[in-house]
Design a protein around this motif. Structure first.
Motif, mmCIF file in Angstrom:
data_model
loop_
_atom_site.group_PDB
_atom_site.id
_atom_site.type_symbol
_atom_site.label_atom_id
_atom_site.label_comp_id
_atom_site.label_asym_id
_atom_site.label_seq_id
_atom_site.Cartn_x
_atom_site.Cartn_y
_atom_site.Cartn_z
ATOM 1 N N TRP A 1 25.470 57.302 -60.568
ATOM 2 C CA TRP A 1 25.938 58.516 -59.702
ATOM 3 C C TRP A 1 25.968 58.097 -58.106
ATOM 4 O O TRP A 1 26.080 59.053 -57.526
ATOM 5 C CB TRP A 1 25.075 59.677 -59.917
ATOM 6 C CG TRP A 1 25.627 60.316 -61.489
ATOM 7 C CD1 TRP A 1 25.187 59.992 -62.608
ATOM 8 C CD2 TRP A 1 26.520 61.045 -61.509
ATOM 9 N NE1 TRP A 1 25.951 60.746 -63.525
ATOM 10 C CE2 TRP A 1 26.895 61.376 -62.868
ATOM 11 C CE3 TRP A 1 27.712 61.800 -60.493
ATOM 12 C CZ2 TRP A 1 27.824 62.407 -63.343
ATOM 13 C CZ3 TRP A 1 28.647 62.571 -61.107
ATOM 14 C CH2 TRP A 1 28.850 62.906 -62.416
ATOM 15 N N HIS B 1 38.315 62.253 -74.307
ATOM 16 C CA HIS B 1 36.920 62.480 -74.795
ATOM 17 C C HIS B 1 35.777 62.256 -73.760
ATOM 18 O O HIS B 1 34.759 62.671 -73.847
ATOM 19 C CB HIS B 1 36.370 61.566 -75.985
ATOM 20 C CG HIS B 1 36.781 60.206 -75.852
ATOM 21 N ND1 HIS B 1 37.856 59.543 -75.893
ATOM 22 C CD2 HIS B 1 35.849 59.309 -75.638
ATOM 23 C CE1 HIS B 1 37.722 58.272 -75.511
ATOM 24 N NE2 HIS B 1 36.422 58.060 -75.387
ATOM 25 N N ALA C 1 34.179 65.218 -71.589
ATOM 26 C CA ALA C 1 33.403 66.458 -72.571
ATOM 27 C C ALA C 1 32.095 67.022 -71.778
ATOM 28 O O ALA C 1 32.077 68.028 -72.190
ATOM 29 C CB ALA C 1 33.224 65.787 -74.070
ATOM 30 N N ASP C 2 31.556 65.987 -71.305
ATOM 31 C CA ASP C 2 30.677 66.402 -70.406
ATOM 32 C C ASP C 2 31.078 67.695 -69.356
ATOM 33 O O ASP C 2 31.822 67.051 -68.294
ATOM 34 C CB ASP C 2 29.730 65.191 -69.905
ATOM 35 C CG ASP C 2 28.663 65.746 -69.140
ATOM 36 O OD1 ASP C 2 28.355 66.733 -68.357
ATOM 37 O OD2 ASP C 2 27.575 65.061 -69.226
ATOM 38 N N PRO C 3 30.455 68.672 -69.127
ATOM 39 C CA PRO C 3 30.902 69.678 -68.201
ATOM 40 C C PRO C 3 30.895 69.120 -66.570
ATOM 41 O O PRO C 3 31.765 69.486 -65.753
ATOM 42 C CB PRO C 3 30.269 70.939 -68.277
ATOM 43 C CG PRO C 3 29.740 70.857 -69.764
ATOM 44 C CD PRO C 3 29.781 69.431 -70.031
ATOM 45 N N VAL C 4 29.932 68.331 -66.344
ATOM 46 C CA VAL C 4 29.552 67.922 -64.954
ATOM 47 C C VAL C 4 30.406 66.893 -64.808
ATOM 48 O O VAL C 4 31.286 66.889 -63.523
ATOM 49 C CB VAL C 4 28.049 67.312 -65.091
ATOM 50 C CG1 VAL C 4 27.882 66.625 -63.604
ATOM 51 C CG2 VAL C 4 27.115 68.349 -65.328
ATOM 52 N N ILE C 5 30.734 65.919 -65.481
ATOM 53 C CA ILE C 5 31.772 64.825 -65.493
ATOM 54 C C ILE C 5 33.264 65.452 -65.170
ATOM 55 O O ILE C 5 33.947 65.246 -64.510
ATOM 56 C CB ILE C 5 31.847 64.033 -66.569
ATOM 57 C CG1 ILE C 5 30.498 63.091 -66.608
ATOM 58 C CG2 ILE C 5 33.212 62.746 -66.434
ATOM 59 C CD1 ILE C 5 30.397 62.071 -67.613
#
Length: 211
Positions: free
Chosen positions: A31, A90, A93-97
């Motif tokens: 990150w 897919h 799928a992670d909201p942060v990403i």
């Protein structure tokens, strides 16, 4: 800002961002790309501001002159990486990403097109058109392995870099022919969405031929 220093500014920006990316990678892991990108945008924005050419912003965002074929070319280039997105939804799928992916794609093209195409092509306007285009595009491509490549394998991939070079040439040609960066920015947004820029930074997506 002196025109000579402006023309050399990509070398300074790449060097500073390379060092910052390495530090961010060690401190924050994958990150670390986020603060490195914010620094990059800050340097691009500051260079534009100090260039004394902020008045060009209106011209860069003006409606296109005729040359619809070049507008179409810019947009077609933006469609090239969309199959990557379609096959790898897919990874979002992670909201942060997902949020980071959307924000990056909506912000990054403005800074990059205003700097790499608008500012540098205007600064090299006295050069032959091919030379200014080649200079801007070569350094735009070089930025990716030197800085983004600190975080991701895909940004060091020769195939991806060749595609990036073709995109840079198309966006430069579209700017020269239409007199605006509107369509280059729109195309760049599509590219940053389609190539999954944030999953790429995190090495969640690596081109299959590199696997």
């Amino acid at each position: 800002m002196n025109r000579r220093y402006l023309i050399l500014s990509p070398l300074v920006i790449i060097a500073v961002c390379h060092v910052a990316a390495r530090i961010a990678r060690q401190a924050l892991g994958p990150w670390g790309w986020a603060p490195a990108v914010v620094l990059y945008w800050g340097l691009l924005g500051a260079t534009i501001a100090m260039s004394g050419r902020t008045g060009a912003l209106r011209r860069w965002t003006a409606p296109a002159r005729s040359a619809r074929g070049w507008t179409a070319l810019a947009l077609l280039v933006g469609l090239i990486p969309l199959p990557i997105l379609a096959q790898n939804l897919h990874l979002l799928a992670d909201p942060v990403i997902l949020a980071a992916w959307l924000l990056f794609a909506l912000i990054n093209p403005w800074f990059e097109e205003f700097y790499w195409r608008g500012l540098l092509l205007d600064a090299t306007a006295r050069w032959p058109a091919w030379a200014g285009t080649a200079y801007s595009t070569a350094l735009f491509v070089a930025f990716h392995p030197a800085v983004a490549g600190v975080f991701s394998a895909a940004n060091r991939d020769p195939v991806a870099l060749a595609a990036l070079g073709l995109m840079g040439l198309a966006w430069a040609a579209a700017y020269r022919r239409t007199g605006t960066l509107r369509w280059a920015v729109a195309s760049h947004v599509l590219v940053d969405l389609g190539n999954l820029a944030v999953p790429v930074f995190l090495n969640l997506y690596v081109p299959p031929h590199l696997g």
